[in-house]
Write a protein that holds these residues in place. Structure first.
Motif, PDB file in Angstrom:
ATOM      1  N   PRO A  69      11.253   4.722  -5.166  1.00 53.65           N
ATOM      2  CA  PRO A  69      10.410   3.554  -4.888  1.00 53.65           C
ATOM      3  C   PRO A  69      11.015   2.668  -3.807  1.00 53.65           C
ATOM      4  CG  PRO A  69      11.594   3.262  -6.955  1.00 53.65           C
ATOM      5  CD  PRO A  69      11.832   4.685  -6.532  1.00 53.65           C
ATOM      6  N   ILE A  70      10.150   2.071  -3.012  1.00 49.54           N
ATOM      7  CA  ILE A  70      10.586   1.120  -1.984  1.00 49.54           C
ATOM      8  C   ILE A  70      10.783  -0.242  -2.633  1.00 49.54           C
ATOM      9  CG2 ILE A  70       9.919  -0.091   0.124  1.00 49.54           C
ATOM     10  CD1 ILE A  70       8.345   2.386   0.933  1.00 49.54           C
TER      11      ILE A  70
ATOM     12  N   LYS B 157       0.826  -1.214   0.000  1.00 52.99           N
ATOM     13  CA  LYS B 157       0.000   0.000   0.000  1.00 52.99           C
ATOM     14  C   LYS B 157       0.856   1.258   0.000  1.00 52.99           C
ATOM     15  CE  LYS B 157      -3.828  -2.305   2.377  1.00 52.99           C
ATOM     16  NZ  LYS B 157      -4.632  -2.371   3.619  1.00 52.99           N
ATOM     17  N   ILE B 158       1.986   1.229   0.681  1.00 60.60           N
ATOM     18  CA  ILE B 158       2.963   2.313   0.615  1.00 60.60           C
ATOM     19  C   ILE B 158       4.070   1.876  -0.333  1.00 60.60           C
ATOM     20  CG2 ILE B 158       4.762   3.548   1.896  1.00 60.60           C
ATOM     21  CD1 ILE B 158       2.933   3.697   4.261  1.00 60.60           C
ATOM     22  N   LYS B 159       4.327   2.683  -1.361  1.00 59.10           N
ATOM     23  CA  LYS B 159       5.238   2.271  -2.421  1.00 59.10           C
ATOM     24  C   LYS B 159       6.499   3.129  -2.527  1.00 59.10           C
ATOM     25  CE  LYS B 159       1.331   0.624  -5.209  1.00 59.10           C
ATOM     26  NZ  LYS B 159       1.577  -0.800  -4.928  1.00 59.10           N
ATOM     27  N   ARG B 160       6.504   4.297  -1.882  1.00 59.31           N
ATOM     28  CA  ARG B 160       7.650   5.198  -2.015  1.00 59.31           C
ATOM     29  C   ARG B 160       8.115   5.653  -0.630  1.00 59.31           C
ATOM     30  NH1 ARG B 160       8.198   6.347  -7.313  1.00 59.31           N
ATOM     31  NH2 ARG B 160       9.757   7.970  -6.913  1.00 59.31           N
ATOM     32  N   TRP B 161       9.424   5.835  -0.499  1.00 58.07           N
ATOM     33  CA  TRP B 161       9.979   6.236   0.787  1.00 58.07           C
ATOM     34  C   TRP B 161       9.494   7.625   1.215  1.00 58.07           C
ATOM     35  CZ3 TRP B 161      11.849   3.246   4.324  1.00 58.07           C
ATOM     36  CH2 TRP B 161      12.468   2.040   3.974  1.00 58.07           C
ATOM     37  N   SER B 162       9.132   8.462   0.250  1.00 54.90           N
ATOM     38  CA  SER B 162       8.645   9.811   0.587  1.00 54.90           C
ATOM     39  C   SER B 162       7.355   9.765   1.395  1.00 54.90           C
ATOM     40  CB  SER B 162       8.434  10.626  -0.689  1.00 54.90           C
ATOM     41  OG  SER B 162       7.539   9.955  -1.574  1.00 54.90           O
ATOM     42  N   GLU B 163       6.614   8.659   1.330  1.00 61.85           N
ATOM     43  CA  GLU B 163       5.374   8.523   2.082  1.00 61.85           C
ATOM     44  C   GLU B 163       5.623   8.295   3.572  1.00 61.85           C
ATOM     45  OE1 GLU B 163       2.203   6.159   0.017  1.00 61.85           O
ATOM     46  OE2 GLU B 163       3.851   5.697  -1.377  1.00 61.85           O
ATOM     47  N   VAL B 164       6.876   7.975   3.940  1.00 59.48           N
ATOM     48  CA  VAL B 164       7.214   7.759   5.353  1.00 59.48           C
ATOM     49  C   VAL B 164       8.377   8.663   5.775  1.00 59.48           C
ATOM     50  CG1 VAL B 164       6.295   5.428   5.539  1.00 59.48           C
ATOM     51  CG2 VAL B 164       8.633   5.760   4.682  1.00 59.48           C
ATOM     52  N   GLY B 165       8.508   9.810   5.087  1.00 57.44           N
ATOM     53  CA  GLY B 165       9.504  10.793   5.484  1.00 57.44           C
ATOM     54  C   GLY B 165      10.859  10.647   4.846  1.00 57.44           C
TER      55      GLY B 165
ATOM     56  N   THR C 126      21.377  -8.189  -1.109  1.00 50.97           N
ATOM     57  CA  THR C 126      20.494  -7.326  -1.888  1.00 50.97           C
ATOM     58  C   THR C 126      20.228  -6.015  -1.161  1.00 50.97           C
ATOM     59  OG1 THR C 126      19.437  -9.273  -2.875  1.00 50.97           O
ATOM     60  CG2 THR C 126      18.245  -7.196  -3.018  1.00 50.97           C
ATOM     61  N   VAL C 127      19.970  -6.086   0.142  1.00 50.87           N
ATOM     62  CA  VAL C 127      19.744  -4.866   0.921  1.00 50.87           C
ATOM     63  C   VAL C 127      20.990  -3.989   0.914  1.00 50.87           C
ATOM     64  CG1 VAL C 127      19.186  -3.944   3.196  1.00 50.87           C
ATOM     65  CG2 VAL C 127      18.018  -5.987   2.370  1.00 50.87           C
ATOM     66  N   GLY C 128      22.166  -4.606   0.971  1.00 50.89           N
ATOM     67  CA  GLY C 128      23.405  -3.847   0.941  1.00 50.89           C
ATOM     68  C   GLY C 128      23.697  -3.195  -0.400  1.00 50.89           C
ATOM     69  N   ARG C 129      23.043  -3.656  -1.449  1.00 47.97           N
ATOM     70  CA  ARG C 129      23.289  -3.110  -2.788  1.00 47.97           C
ATOM     71  C   ARG C 129      22.357  -1.961  -3.134  1.00 47.97           C
ATOM     72  NH1 ARG C 129      22.787  -7.716  -7.027  1.00 47.97           N
ATOM     73  NH2 ARG C 129      23.377  -6.010  -8.424  1.00 47.97           N
ATOM     74  N   PHE C 130      21.105  -2.036  -2.698  1.00 42.99           N
ATOM     75  CA  PHE C 130      20.102  -1.090  -3.167  1.00 42.99           C
ATOM     76  C   PHE C 130      19.722  -0.093  -2.073  1.00 42.99           C
ATOM     77  CE2 PHE C 130      19.247  -4.865  -5.883  1.00 42.99           C
ATOM     78  CZ  PHE C 130      19.588  -4.285  -7.088  1.00 42.99           C
ATOM     79  N   ARG C 131      19.894   1.179  -2.357  1.00 41.21           N
ATOM     80  CA  ARG C 131      19.622   2.233  -1.396  1.00 41.21           C
ATOM     81  C   ARG C 131      18.146   2.312  -1.021  1.00 41.21           C
ATOM     82  NH1 ARG C 131      19.105   7.959  -2.275  1.00 41.21           N
ATOM     83  NH2 ARG C 131      19.637   7.653  -4.467  1.00 41.21           N
ATOM     84  N   SER C 132      17.280   1.844  -1.896  1.00 38.15           N
ATOM     85  CA  SER C 132      15.843   1.936  -1.636  1.00 38.15           C
ATOM     86  C   SER C 132      15.262   0.664  -1.026  1.00 38.15           C
ATOM     87  CB  SER C 132      15.108   2.231  -2.948  1.00 38.15           C
ATOM     88  OG  SER C 132      15.361   1.210  -3.892  1.00 38.15           O
ATOM     89  N   SER C 133      16.113  -0.265  -0.619  1.00 35.49           N
ATOM     90  CA  SER C 133      15.635  -1.570  -0.175  1.00 35.49           C
ATOM     91  C   SER C 133      15.159  -1.568   1.273  1.00 35.49           C
ATOM     92  CB  SER C 133      16.751  -2.606  -0.338  1.00 35.49           C
ATOM     93  OG  SER C 133      17.855  -2.258   0.486  1.00 35.49           O
ATOM     94  N   ILE C 134      14.338  -2.563   1.599  1.00 31.65           N
ATOM     95  CA  ILE C 134      13.906  -2.830   2.968  1.00 31.65           C
ATOM     96  C   ILE C 134      13.656  -4.328   3.089  1.00 31.65           C
ATOM     97  CG2 ILE C 134      11.446  -2.431   2.475  1.00 31.65           C
ATOM     98  CD1 ILE C 134      11.207  -1.260   5.315  1.00 31.65           C
ATOM     99  N   ALA C 135      13.997  -4.895   4.230  1.00 29.63           N
ATOM    100  CA  ALA C 135      13.804  -6.326   4.459  1.00 29.63           C
ATOM    101  C   ALA C 135      13.669  -6.552   5.953  1.00 29.63           C
ATOM    102  CB  ALA C 135      14.971  -7.133   3.896  1.00 29.63           C
ATOM    103  N   ILE C 136      13.207  -7.741   6.314  1.00 27.21           N
ATOM    104  CA  ILE C 136      13.068  -8.114   7.724  1.00 27.21           C
ATOM    105  C   ILE C 136      13.763  -9.447   7.924  1.00 27.21           C
ATOM    106  CG2 ILE C 136      11.460  -8.619   9.600  1.00 27.21           C
ATOM    107  CD1 ILE C 136       9.378  -6.934   8.079  1.00 27.21           C
ATOM    108  N   ASN C 137      14.638  -9.507   8.926  1.00 29.60           N
ATOM    109  CA  ASN C 137      15.360 -10.742   9.198  1.00 29.60           C
ATOM    110  C   ASN C 137      15.689 -10.799  10.680  1.00 29.60           C
ATOM    111  OD1 ASN C 137      16.938 -13.144   8.855  1.00 29.60           O
ATOM    112  ND2 ASN C 137      17.441 -12.474   6.772  1.00 29.60           N
ATOM    113  N   SER C 138      16.198 -11.929  11.110  1.00 26.04           N
ATOM    114  CA  SER C 138      16.530 -12.140  12.511  1.00 26.04           C
ATOM    115  C   SER C 138      17.748 -11.323  12.929  1.00 26.04           C
ATOM    116  CB  SER C 138      16.805 -13.628  12.748  1.00 26.04           C
ATOM    117  OG  SER C 138      17.400 -13.840  14.011  1.00 26.04           O
TER     118      SER C 138
END
Length: 328
Positions: free
Chosen positions: A178-179, A165-173, A221-233
């Motif tokens: 693009p996210i 539902k949220i697609k761009r980082w600008s929507e969260v400040g 992948t997260v380390g390569r892309f400035r617009s990335s987000i992920a969840i891990n342990s």
């Protein structure tokens, strides 16, 4: 990550992510660190497919030895650290074997290990019906590229991001880019806790996401892309966050780990459970006594949130124990 997905999204992401020498360097550094940590192991999911997992099921139980088999998150999270002091304190042998949740369940069901370790809830999993006790809580860390100016998301924003539902980082400040959500589609047969909290148990969206094949692939992948987000342990992500290769975001204003301490009120967690088919008070009782002791809790809380003994018995399922006194 699937090659087709790389091609599909690389044009959009390269323009927004700032991937260049620094991004490639970070990705390679992640690969190097991960390779050093896992050079003697195959890289698998915490609940990966059989053909990608450790071949340990030929191991048989030995008299006087306690064996624990299953997800490597528990092995790396505290069992390896706990093994030596437990053996020194008790004078008993302990063998800890890594792998995944599925193998832990198989080994328990076929009497090839005393205890199986799971990083997902037992209820609703192939291990349901076995005895089990929760022993710790894993912290699920929200990761992004270190250059991302966003430092915190509330749980509602995070739900909106992973649901698309949220697609761009600008929507969260953040920046107007693009996210790029990076997901690892593991544990399809388990009630994976992140999906439960953020998606009510539904699967991750199939559009506008990058799919990682394993934890190493996700971190890289997260380390390569400035617009990335992920969840891990936190167990897996900690060395990369501590070295500044990846950035962890606060959730509801709370960072999972700061100033060398685990946050008690961090909202995104998952259970670490030990399962068993039969209770062996001689082999298993002293181990649980040590695990729930102050020394055991001290070792666990280096990376995880410990669970006290009373809470474990209230939550767990002990069908084959006539008296809890055998564990206390």
């Amino acid at each position: 990550m699937n090659r087709r997905e790389i091609i599909r999204y690389s044009c959009a992401l390269l323009g927004a992510s700032g991937l260049g020498v620094s991004g490639a360097f970070a990705a390679q550094k992640i690969l190097n660190i991960y390779s050093e940590q896992k050079r003697d192991e195959k890289i698998v999911h915490c609940g990966g497919p059989d053909n990608a997992s450790f071949q340990f099921l030929h191991t048989s139980l030995k008299r006087g030895e306690l064996s624990i088999t299953g997800t490597r998150l528990l092995k790396d999270g505290f069992l390896d650290d706990l093994a030596t002091p437990y053996m020194e304190d008790s004078g008993r042998l302990l063998k800890v074997l890594g792998g995944d949740c599925s193998k832990g369940i198989q080994a328990v069901r076929f009497n090839q290990t005393h205890l199986g370790s799971l990083c997902c809830p037992v209820k609703g999993s192939p291990g349901e019906g076995l005895g089990w006790l929760p022993v710790a809580e894993d912290l699920k860390i929200v990761l992004t590229h270190p250059s991302n100016p966003v430092s915190s998301l509330d749980i509602g924003e995070l739900r909106a991001i992973v649901s698309g539902k949220i697609k761009r980082w600008s929507e969260v400040g953040g920046e107007d880019i693009p996210i790029a959500l990076v997901v690892d589609r593991h544990c399809p047969d388990f009630m994976e806790p992140v999906r439960q909290v953020l998606l009510n148990g539904d699967s991750y969206p199939t559009k506008n996401v990058l799919t990682a094949n394993n934890d190493q692939d996700m971190l890289r992948t997260v380390g390569r892309f400035r617009s990335s987000i992920a969840i891990n342990s936190w167990v897996i992500a900690a060395p990369f966050v501590e070295q500044g290769i990846l950035k962890d975001l606060a959730v509801n204003g709370i960072r999972a780990h700061s100033n060398g301490a685990i946050a008690d009120d961090y909202p995104l967690t998952g259970p670490f459970n030990l399962i068993f088919k039969y209770w062996d008070p001689v082999a298993m009782g002293p181990f649980f006594d040590f695990l729930f002791s102050p020394r055991g809790r001290e070792l666990i809380q280096r990376k995880l949130r410990p669970i006290n003994k009373e809470e474990a018995f209230n939550i767990g399922y002990l069908p084959r124990i006539n008296s809890r006194q055998s564990l206390l």
